[in-house]
Design an enzyme around this catalytic site. Structure first.
Site, PDB file in Angstrom:
ATOM      1  NE  ARG A  12      52.448  63.318  47.510  1.00 20.19           N
ATOM      2  CZ  ARG A  12      51.520  64.027  48.138  1.00 20.19           C
ATOM      3  NH1 ARG A  12      50.882  64.985  47.498  1.00 20.19           N
ATOM      4  NH2 ARG A  12      51.232  63.803  49.398  1.00 20.19           N
ATOM      5  CB  SER A  99      47.387  61.723  48.156  1.00 18.33           C
ATOM      6  OG  SER A  99      46.414  62.451  48.866  1.00 18.33           O
ATOM      7  CG  HIS A 100      45.321  65.538  46.404  1.00 16.14           C
ATOM      8  ND1 HIS A 100      46.036  65.315  47.554  1.00 16.14           N
ATOM      9  CD2 HIS A 100      45.759  66.716  45.914  1.00 16.14           C
ATOM     10  CE1 HIS A 100      46.861  66.334  47.755  1.00 16.14           C
ATOM     11  NE2 HIS A 100      46.711  67.201  46.770  1.00 16.14           N
ATOM     12  CE  LYS A 109      49.643  60.608  52.205  1.00 16.11           C
ATOM     13  NZ  LYS A 109      48.177  60.801  52.359  1.00 16.11           N
ATOM     14  CG  ASP A 234      42.104  61.923  49.783  1.00 15.62           C
ATOM     15  OD1 ASP A 234      41.569  61.027  50.459  1.00 15.62           O
ATOM     16  OD2 ASP A 234      43.262  62.333  50.004  1.00 15.62           O
ATOM     17  CG  ASP A 236      45.417  58.702  50.564  1.00 16.88           C
ATOM     18  OD1 ASP A 236      44.753  59.711  50.269  1.00 16.88           O
ATOM     19  OD2 ASP A 236      46.418  58.750  51.308  1.00 16.88           O
ATOM     20  CG  ASP A 238      44.735  60.993  53.669  1.00 22.06           C
ATOM     21  OD1 ASP A 238      44.171  61.564  52.705  1.00 22.06           O
ATOM     22  OD2 ASP A 238      45.972  60.926  53.775  1.00 22.06           O
ATOM     23  NE  ARG A 239      43.437  65.559  50.560  1.00 23.31           N
ATOM     24  CZ  ARG A 239      42.860  66.248  49.581  1.00 23.31           C
ATOM     25  NH1 ARG A 239      42.119  67.295  49.839  1.00 23.31           N
ATOM     26  NH2 ARG A 239      43.033  65.886  48.332  1.00 23.31           N
ATOM     27  CG  HIS A 321      44.395  65.813  55.855  1.00 23.49           C
ATOM     28  ND1 HIS A 321      44.767  64.487  55.692  1.00 23.49           N
ATOM     29  CD2 HIS A 321      44.946  66.486  54.821  1.00 23.49           C
ATOM     30  CE1 HIS A 321      45.519  64.385  54.598  1.00 23.49           C
ATOM     31  NE2 HIS A 321      45.632  65.580  54.049  1.00 23.49           N
TER      32      HIS A 321
END
Length: 451
Positions: A12, A99-100, A109, A234, A236, A238-239, A321
């Site tokens: 990242r 992501s966030h 990822k 979020d 993407d 995943d949260r 998550h």
């Protein structure tokens, strides 16, 4: 190439500075070289950040040059890429996502087979990139659509009751909006989506359900529409974040407790994995319901590996998550988590607030993030740990969690940013203040930490 972009869970950095075209192509070559010779079919997807399309193009160019074949699933949430790898039995996968993080960030990822790459294996990719000795070949490229297959698979895994909860979603202009629209349009629920249109400039707020101010619009809409639940994602997807019918934020440990309660009815004695920031209330509740709580390190990659190791059917983090291994693949999927939560609500006439209020609660701080240089943060945690361990019981699986007679305090180094993460919980406001002060007093010794 900036070495700091190779972090514990993923790669990242800032798109225009760290992730240049040349660096991204080299990372693609490095990943392709890192994969086993037998790995031929690799899935790829991306989020809607303004830099993601260009990053994907250069990454795929590098990956194809190592002889790997690429299935491109386009703009999709991270869990859809995970789903594709499992469903099509792919040899690996990569999702390009920030992501966030702030909009200028992006990253990767990565999976080998169905397992997320993390820790030393990410550093192996870095070393390959630095040595620049890559496999040579010519891979094939094709596009593939997975969305309808994913939606159908999710619907096959839930059975709804008689109650029809009213739902407000906040997709935060991330990748979740179109998928949520497609999924819930097939279900008998009254729902509304805020900021459902994907937009990498994030014109309304950053899609991060752990930040209370980003949940303001969702809270107001839930109250105004008298909805049964609000759900946020979020960037993407995943949260997950959740709001009860009273407009209260339900943090990740409370959500995990709710899911654990439902799971343990049919799976008494099941293991439930939480991470070091989670409340004692969660641990007590899981035990009360007949489960076995296991505390582990923070990080989606680390949690998934631990689930696999101990055979846990459920896990979760404060960050939202949620991992379901009972009737799903065990990876973090906020869209599926939303469906499981709605399923649970559909089988009870009790409001969501009632389910939350059954869980033991204590006085607690939110997650506190203090800036600290990457090169210093782990040493600071180590030194603070050595001080506390002389007089207190500690848990040091991830940073240091110090147990007091009336609460606990946590200090750990973030694996994704140059910050220290703190959280405190206690039986009273006075105890919370005292425990917090003990930690902050120690951190004030370091001139490079501003508190």
């Amino acid at each position: 190439m900036n070495r700091e972009i190779f972090r514990t869970y993923d790669i990242r950095g800032i798109a225009s500075i760290d992730l240049t075209d040349e660096v991204v192509e080299r990372i693609g070559k490095s990943y392709g070289t890192f994969l086993p010779e037998t790995a031929k079919r690799i899935g790829i997807g991306r989020d809607i950040r303004l830099s993601s399309d260009n990053i994907e193009r250069n990454f795929v160019k590098g990956l194809l040059s190592t002889g790997k074949n690429v299935l491109d699933f386009g703009v999709i949430p991270t869990p859809l890429l995970y789903f594709a790898v499992h469903r099509y039995n792919l040899d690996g996968g990569v999702v390009i996502t920030g992501s966030h993080n702030p909009k200028e960030y992006n990253g990767f990822k990565m999976l080998v087979g169905k397992d997320t790459i993390y820790g030393n294996r990410i550093q192996d990719i870095r070393r390959i990139a630095e040595e620049s000795i890559f496999h040579l070949g010519k891979g094939n490229y094709e596009k593939q659509d997975i969305v309808e297959e994913y939606i159908d698979a999710l619907m096959d895994r839930v059975v709804f009751g008689e109650k029809k909860p009213r739902i407000i979603f906040d997709a935060g202009n991330g990748t979740a909006g179109p998928i949520v629209e497609g999924l819930y349009s097939k279900l008998p629920f009254d729902f509304e989506i805020l900021y459902g249109e994907p937009d990498g400039s994030f014109p309304n707020h950053l899609p991060d359900p752990t930040i209370p101010e980003y949940l303001t619009a969702l809270i107001e809409k839930v109250r105004g529409k008298k909805a049964d639940i609000g759900i946020a994602f979020d960037g993407d997807a995943d949260r997950i974040g959740a709001i009860d019918e009273m407009g209260r934020i339900i943090w990740g440990d409370k959500l995990l407790a709710i899911f654990a309660d439902a799971l343990l009815v049919n799976r008494p004695g099941a293991k439930v994995i939480c991470e070091v920031k989670c409340s004692n209330g969660l641990i007590e509740y899981v035990r009360e319901k007949g489960g076995i709580p296991i505390m582990w390190k923070t990080g989606h990659s680390l949690i998934k590996a631990k689930m696999k190791e101990v055979g846990a059917p459920l896990a979760g983090e404060m960050s939202g998550h949620m991992f379901f291994g009972d009737n799903y693949y065990g990876f973090d999927d906020a869209i599926f988590a939303s469906l499981r939560l709605v399923e649970l609500l559909s089988h009870t006439q009790k409001p969501l607030s009632h389910l939350v209020d059954r869980i033991p609660s204590y006085f607690a701080t939110p997650e506190i993030r203090v800036e600290c240089p990457d090169k210093e943060k782990f040493d600071v945690v180590k030194e603070v740990k050595e001080i506390f361990k002389k007089d207190y019981d500690i848990i040091d699986i991830d940073g240091v969690r110090v147990s007091f007679s009336d609460g606990w305090g946590l200090l750990r180094a973030s694996n994704t940013q140059p910050v220290l993460v703190l959280r405190f919980e206690a039986n009273s406001k006075d105890a919370l203040k005292r425990i917090k002060s003990k930690f902050l007093l120690l951190l004030k010794r370091y001139p490079f930490i501003k508190i």
